[in-house]
Design a protein around this motif. Structure first.
Motif, PDB file in Angstrom:
ATOM      1  N   THR A  35      13.629  -7.822  -8.141  1.00 51.11           N
ATOM      2  CA  THR A  35      12.214  -7.494  -7.970  1.00 51.11           C
ATOM      3  C   THR A  35      11.445  -8.807  -7.903  1.00 51.11           C
ATOM      4  O   THR A  35      11.423  -9.571  -8.866  1.00 51.11           O
ATOM      5  N   ILE A  36      10.838  -9.077  -6.758  1.00 51.77           N
ATOM      6  CA  ILE A  36      10.182 -10.364  -6.508  1.00 51.77           C
ATOM      7  C   ILE A  36       8.657 -10.191  -6.599  1.00 51.77           C
ATOM      8  O   ILE A  36       8.078  -9.388  -5.858  1.00 51.77           O
ATOM      9  N   PRO A  37       7.993 -10.923  -7.489  1.00 50.94           N
ATOM     10  CA  PRO A  37       6.531 -10.821  -7.587  1.00 50.94           C
ATOM     11  C   PRO A  37       5.825 -11.652  -6.525  1.00 50.94           C
ATOM     12  O   PRO A  37       6.337 -12.683  -6.080  1.00 50.94           O
ATOM     13  N   THR A  42      -3.952  -9.716   1.258  1.00 51.64           N
ATOM     14  CA  THR A  42      -4.882  -8.704   1.751  1.00 51.64           C
ATOM     15  C   THR A  42      -5.993  -8.413   0.748  1.00 51.64           C
ATOM     16  O   THR A  42      -7.160  -8.328   1.106  1.00 51.64           O
ATOM     17  N   ASP A  43      -5.612  -8.256  -0.535  1.00 49.45           N
ATOM     18  CA  ASP A  43      -6.621  -7.899  -1.540  1.00 49.45           C
ATOM     19  C   ASP A  43      -6.465  -8.675  -2.850  1.00 49.45           C
ATOM     20  O   ASP A  43      -7.109  -8.344  -3.844  1.00 49.45           O
ATOM     21  N   GLN A  44      -5.607  -9.691  -2.854  1.00 51.37           N
ATOM     22  CA  GLN A  44      -5.370 -10.543  -4.023  1.00 51.37           C
ATOM     23  C   GLN A  44      -4.775  -9.788  -5.209  1.00 51.37           C
ATOM     24  O   GLN A  44      -4.842 -10.252  -6.353  1.00 51.37           O
ATOM     25  N   SER A  45      -4.181  -8.642  -4.977  1.00 45.31           N
ATOM     26  CA  SER A  45      -3.542  -7.885  -6.057  1.00 45.31           C
ATOM     27  C   SER A  45      -2.153  -8.457  -6.345  1.00 45.31           C
ATOM     28  O   SER A  45      -1.492  -9.012  -5.466  1.00 45.31           O
ATOM     29  N   ASP A  46      -1.721  -8.300  -7.599  1.00 42.71           N
ATOM     30  CA  ASP A  46      -0.373  -8.718  -7.995  1.00 42.71           C
ATOM     31  C   ASP A  46       0.588  -7.569  -7.726  1.00 42.71           C
ATOM     32  O   ASP A  46       0.404  -6.459  -8.239  1.00 42.71           O
ATOM     33  N   ARG A  47       1.599  -7.848  -6.949  1.00 40.35           N
ATOM     34  CA  ARG A  47       2.513  -6.802  -6.512  1.00 40.35           C
ATOM     35  C   ARG A  47       3.948  -7.325  -6.559  1.00 40.35           C
ATOM     36  O   ARG A  47       4.189  -8.502  -6.842  1.00 40.35           O
ATOM     37  N   ASN A  48       4.894  -6.443  -6.231  1.00 38.08           N
ATOM     38  CA  ASN A  48       6.312  -6.804  -6.168  1.00 38.08           C
ATOM     39  C   ASN A  48       6.932  -6.221  -4.901  1.00 38.08           C
ATOM     40  O   ASN A  48       6.412  -5.259  -4.319  1.00 38.08           O
ATOM     41  N   TYR A  49       8.055  -6.788  -4.508  1.00 42.90           N
ATOM     42  CA  TYR A  49       8.891  -6.168  -3.485  1.00 42.90           C
ATOM     43  C   TYR A  49      10.333  -6.276  -3.930  1.00 42.90           C
ATOM     44  O   TYR A  49      10.685  -7.089  -4.792  1.00 42.90           O
ATOM     45  N   TYR A  50      11.178  -5.435  -3.354  1.00 41.45           N
ATOM     46  CA  TYR A  50      12.599  -5.471  -3.667  1.00 41.45           C
ATOM     47  C   TYR A  50      13.322  -6.439  -2.725  1.00 41.45           C
ATOM     48  O   TYR A  50      12.978  -6.555  -1.541  1.00 41.45           O
TER      49      TYR A  50
END
Length: 309
Positions: A35-37, A42-50
């Motif tokens: 899980t990569i942070p 686009t909106d400066q939100s903190d998210r993850n991708y696999y």
């Protein structure tokens, strides 16, 4: 003295043999799901991708093919605990949940909600994270059946009255273009990637996104495969100019993204001089044609044959 020399030589050979045997019997490194942070541009939100890392990746210094998969509308989410929804379909579902040995690094991001959680879309509102597909300790879960359909197989006639104003349905993957490119760059910088074999595929909303991203970044992708998402004619000259290998698949009984809307783009692609594309119709299937595509072998074998020159 000679006896000691012989015994020493014997033990040296024995030790070498044991070491060689141990190396030969060492099991290959196992696959893993990371899980990569990241912070969305686009909106400066903190998210993850696999990121799926394949079996055997850690055993050599070789570079590996990289695939990016773009999911459909029903798997949107906040990129945090809702990231699990992306496991519903596609190559990572096949490799991780179904334990198939797919020889790719695979990036699987999650598209933002972009307000769809306020529009009363039932299949978005009624989801539960705990019901998302999971990898079992042993074995694999059963596969979902194909969607039932009562529509007869009759083919379709090309229709250039495309139902969307731009390249596809609103608030799609084009809104996170910078994020997707940054993910690929991060993986290239931190993992061993064969830069001549970077592929893009996606289903439904992700199919539209595949056409869009493929046309905007022809220098990046060795091949693209949009599944049940048509390509707008305006995107085709760029793809034809780059001669990007393409395999597009549609369901003949698809009532969500109808096959009649695929023909204008595919004809435009041919008219623009593209020489390396395939267009396949699974006449007996509906919108979930992707289940057959990603559960099979053909799409992966085709990708691996494509290499950027």
């Amino acid at each position: 003295m000679a006896f000691l020399f012989i015994m020493k030589s014997y033990f040296t050979i024995l030790l070498a043999a044991i070491t060689l045997l141990a190396c030969q019997s060492k099991a290959p490194s196992t696959e893993r799901l990371e899980t990569i942070p990241y912070t969305s541009q686009t909106d400066q939100s903190d998210r993850n991708y696999y990121l799926y890392v394949p079996k055997g990746y850690d055993d050599t210094q070789a570079d590996w093919p990289l695939m990016m998969f773009l999911h459909g509308h029903g798997e949107r989410g906040n990129g945090q605990e809702e990231l699990a929804y992306t496991m519903a379909h596609g190559p990572v579902y096949e490799a991780w949940v179904q334990r198939r040995d797919l020889p790719f690094l695979i990036i699987m991001p999650q598209l933002h909600m972009f307000g769809f959680d306020t529009l009363g879309v039932s299949y978005l509102l009624n989801r539960k994270v705990e019901n998302a597909p999971k990898r079992l300790q042993e074995g694999t879960p059963g596969r979902e059946p194909f969607f039932p359909t009562q529509i007869e197989m009759s083919g379709s006639v090309a229709n250039d009255s495309l139902p969307y104003e731009n390249y596809g349905p609103m608030r799609g993957w084009e809104m996170v273009e910078e994020d997707l490119v940054a993910m690929i760059e991060h993986v290239q910088n931190n993992y061993r990637v064969d830069t001549q074999r970077i592929y893009l595929t996606g289903l439904s909303y992700g199919g539209f996104g595949t056409w869009y991203m493929g046309s905007k970044h022809t220098d990046l992708f060795a091949a693209i495969s949009p599944i049940v998402g048509w390509g707008h004619p305006d995107l085709m000259p760029t793809l034809a100019g780059a001669q990007t290998p393409i395999w597009c698949v549609v369901g003949g009984r698809d009532e969500v993204v109808k096959s009649e809307y695929f023909y204008p783009g595919m004809n435009a692609l041919e008219a623009a001089g593209h020489k390396n594309f395939r267009f396949s119709t699974e006449e007996d299937l509906g919108h979930d044609t992707w289940k057959r595509v990603y559960a099979g072998e053909d799409i992966y074998n085709w990708m691996l044959k494509q290499k950027k020159q």
